[in-house]
Structures are given as C-alpha cells and as structure tokens.
Design a protein around this motif. Sequence first.
Motif, short mmCIF file in Angstrom:
data_model
loop_
_atom_site.label_atom_id
_atom_site.label_comp_id
_atom_site.label_asym_id
_atom_site.label_seq_id
_atom_site.Cartn_x
_atom_site.Cartn_y
_atom_site.Cartn_z
N CYS A 57 -93.70 -86.10 59.53
CA CYS A 57 -93.15 -86.29 58.18
C CYS A 57 -94.29 -86.47 57.18
O CYS A 57 -95.27 -87.15 57.45
CB CYS A 57 -92.24 -87.52 58.18
SG CYS A 57 -91.64 -87.95 56.53
N CYS A 69 -88.33 -84.23 53.46
CA CYS A 69 -89.50 -83.42 53.07
C CYS A 69 -89.50 -82.08 53.83
O CYS A 69 -88.70 -81.88 54.74
CB CYS A 69 -90.79 -84.19 53.35
SG CYS A 69 -91.18 -84.38 55.10
N CYS A 72 -89.88 -82.47 57.63
CA CYS A 72 -88.64 -82.96 58.27
C CYS A 72 -87.62 -81.83 58.42
O CYS A 72 -86.99 -81.69 59.46
CB CYS A 72 -88.04 -84.12 57.48
SG CYS A 72 -88.91 -85.68 57.76
ZN LIG Z 1 -90.16 -86.29 55.88
#
Ligand SMILES: [Zn+2]
Length: 350
Positions: A57, A69, A72
């Motif tokens: 992440c 993000c 992710c």
């Molecule tokens: Zn993330």
Amino acid sequence: MQDDAPVMDTGILPWHVEIARTWLSSRERFAHAWLIHGATGIGKLQFARACASSMLCENPQGHLACGACDACLWLRHGNHPDFRALRPEAIAATEGPFVAAEDAAPRSKTLSRDIRIEQVRALETWLNTATHRGGDRIVLLYPAEALNAVSANALLKILEEPPAHTVFLIVADAPDRLLPTLVSRCRRLPLAPPAPDAALQWLRAEGVKDAAAYLAAAGGAPLAAARLAESGSEACPGWLRRWLQALAAGRAGAVVPELVTDLEKQPAEQWLDAFQRVLTDLACVQAGAPARYYPGLANLLAEAASRVSRVQVTQTARWLTSQQRVSRHPLNPGLFTHAVLLRVSGLAAA
Ligand SMILES: [Zn+2]
C-alpha cells in the motif's frame, strides 16, 4: 475490467488486526521469508493477503492497507507488478482472474495439486528484474504443503541467497510436514484461533445460522465453520448422527452397509475427520468433560460413551490417524470405506 469480476479479498479479519499491526510496525526488522502457520480454517491466507496488501500500500493507515490507492486496487485485481502468488493450479483455477500471467494456462486437463518446479523457475526470472514501484516485492506461497521435493528444493535455493527487497509469505497448516531445511530458512509467525466470542460474532455477521454448532464442529476455526455451513451440510452430518445413534443402541454393525453406500462417494479425508472428531468427543465425555465438536449431541454421546471402553476409543482414534495417509490414494474406495466402518463400528463389541 468487469465490475462483476471476482477480486482478491485483501480485507483483514477482525481477530488479526492487532497482530497484523504489531507485526507490520516492525517492518524495518523484517526477515525475507516468513512461515505463517496455524490450525486449518482460522484465516491464515486471508491474514497473509491483507499483510501483503498493507506492505504494498502506498498510503497505509495505522500500518494497514488503505484499500483505495493504486497499489491496493492493483493487488485486489491480481495485477500488482510487485506481487506474485504461487499456489497449485487446482487452487488457482478456483480463484478466478487472480492468476499470475505465467501460470494462467494449465498444461494438461488435470490441474496439478502440487506447486510445480516450473512455477518456481518462473519466479526466479521475475526476481531477477528490478521492482516496479520502488518498494518491496511480495511472494505469497500457499499452501506450503503443496511443494513437492523438487520445487521445495528450488525454493530453498532462492531463500539461501535471498533477493533484495523481496518478502516471502509462506502459508502452512502443518510446518512439520515441510522440508526442515526450508522451515529453518524462514522466521515463524504462528497464528492462534480467535477467541470463541470473536469467531461467533464474525460468523453471525457473515449470515451463518446456528453459528455455535458450526464453530464447534470446525474445532473453533471460523473460516472452516463458514465453509461447512456454506456447503449445505449440517454441523453434524446426518450419516454421523445415524452411526452414533446405532452405537448408542449397541447395533453399530447393522448400519455399516448403508453408510458404506453414503460415504464411498464422499472425500475420505472429510469423513475420517468427522469420525476422529466424534471419537474425541467420546473420549471427552468418558473423562467427564463436555463434548468439543458436537455439543448438540450430548445425550447421544453420553449413551454411546457408556457402551464403549476408553482404551478402545483411544486405539481406534490412533488407527484412524494412520488411515488418513492411506485415504488420499485408496486402491479401492469401497473396500477402504467398508474396512474403516467395520473397525469403528467394532467399538461397541469391546
Ligand atoms: Zn493503499
């Protein structure tokens, strides 16, 4: 990407939040290979996925993945360039599009249950390239028991000269079944089953009815309990209840033929497990303790326990353990089922 395409679940289970935070907060001291182990069905793989997501992440919140993000999102859709999953084709096939490109096409019609040497070799090529996002790269390998002698040795060679910026997360139910030299190359991260309250709360939130019975039948492992409930099977299978009723009535031998017909069509490992559980319960009741797996059958268990000897229960349980090894490759499933049923039903004759 299709909206309805299955994605990898990288969410963290509630009982793993604390241990994940503690573990991830010491990342500077990270070993390059971790063996994540513990009982079947407590969420080890989910833990490893959530932690892989947290490590990749780009905007972690309290050491855990933000879930929003780019990193992710890529990971959830199985296309993060710094992530590889190594697992048998037979498992990969059940996971939808979350399949690394090089093992997407099975070579034969029969999907391998092993992690093959070709998969480890493909990994080596990938490890020799630079990381894409400048952080760590993660290899998630599961279950470690699926490594055969050849692929385990190839992996061992990689771990002996660990590539930079790479973390291996290796998930195993039973480290004692792994190559000892491989285990010795990994730091261990044991995961315990959750407290019963936390497990029950989660199962109820997942919509599992009769959660307590399923949780007990799964030995306190919530993901195993959820799978059992999802399979449509009762917490205690009907055939096991019939066998126990017959044992309690002193006529277990009489139900052997009908149970053989039932069980020879089912995976032997599963029904052997069920017999082991009921024998554990009989031993508990004989020792004056409550049943661990099938507390709902307390009366029946008490009746049956009074008819069989403690020595026989112990010996039969031990014999069943030895049959687990045979059960994966029985020469004749019908004969094997018959032999096991005769043996367990012979309990009452003691
Ligand atoms: Zn993330």
